[in-house]
Design a protein around this motif. Sequence first.
Motif, short mmCIF file in Angstrom:
data_model
loop_
_atom_site.label_atom_id
_atom_site.label_comp_id
_atom_site.label_asym_id
_atom_site.label_seq_id
_atom_site.Cartn_x
_atom_site.Cartn_y
_atom_site.Cartn_z
N THR A 39 0.83 -1.20 0.00
CA THR A 39 0.00 0.00 0.00
C THR A 39 0.86 1.25 0.00
O THR A 39 0.60 2.20 -0.75
N MET A 40 1.90 1.25 0.83
CA MET A 40 2.79 2.40 0.89
C MET A 40 3.52 2.59 -0.44
O MET A 40 3.69 3.73 -0.90
N GLY A 41 3.94 1.51 -1.06
CA GLY A 41 4.59 1.60 -2.36
C GLY A 41 3.67 2.16 -3.43
O GLY A 41 4.08 3.00 -4.24
N LYS A 46 2.00 6.88 -6.75
CA LYS A 46 1.01 7.92 -7.10
C LYS A 46 1.57 9.31 -6.84
O LYS A 46 1.39 10.22 -7.65
N MET A 47 2.24 9.48 -5.72
CA MET A 47 2.82 10.79 -5.39
C MET A 47 3.87 11.19 -6.42
O MET A 47 3.95 12.34 -6.83
N GLN A 50 2.22 12.29 -9.65
CA GLN A 50 1.63 13.62 -9.53
C GLN A 50 2.69 14.71 -9.53
O GLN A 50 2.46 15.81 -10.01
N SER A 51 3.88 14.40 -9.00
CA SER A 51 4.93 15.41 -8.98
C SER A 51 5.48 15.66 -10.38
O SER A 51 5.92 16.75 -10.70
N VAL A 52 5.42 14.65 -11.25
CA VAL A 52 5.90 14.81 -12.62
C VAL A 52 4.87 15.59 -13.44
O VAL A 52 5.21 16.45 -14.24
N ASN A 53 3.59 15.31 -13.24
CA ASN A 53 2.49 15.98 -13.94
C ASN A 53 1.52 16.54 -12.90
O ASN A 53 0.42 16.01 -12.73
N PRO A 54 1.89 17.63 -12.22
CA PRO A 54 1.03 18.11 -11.13
C PRO A 54 -0.35 18.59 -11.57
O PRO A 54 -1.30 18.57 -10.79
#
Length: 64
Positions: A39-41, A46-47, A50-54
């Motif tokens: 789950t953490m992975g 996902k994070m 999102q940082s690459v395509n905010p």
Amino acid sequence: MDMSLGMDIASYSMANASVSVMSNVSVAMLDKTLDLQKTMGDNITKMMEQSVNPSLGGNIDIRV
């Protein structure tokens, strides 16, 4: 029949049962830990996405 043999068998049986319970608990804890790590992975992935395509998914282009 030697009475000490009966005690040894009973002691062995109790010790064996304790080891079995501890082993089952250890396996269950490992299973939960693996689920948590997965789950953490997934969340880290996902994070990072999102940082690459905010702005991905933040805007909708509508034409009529």
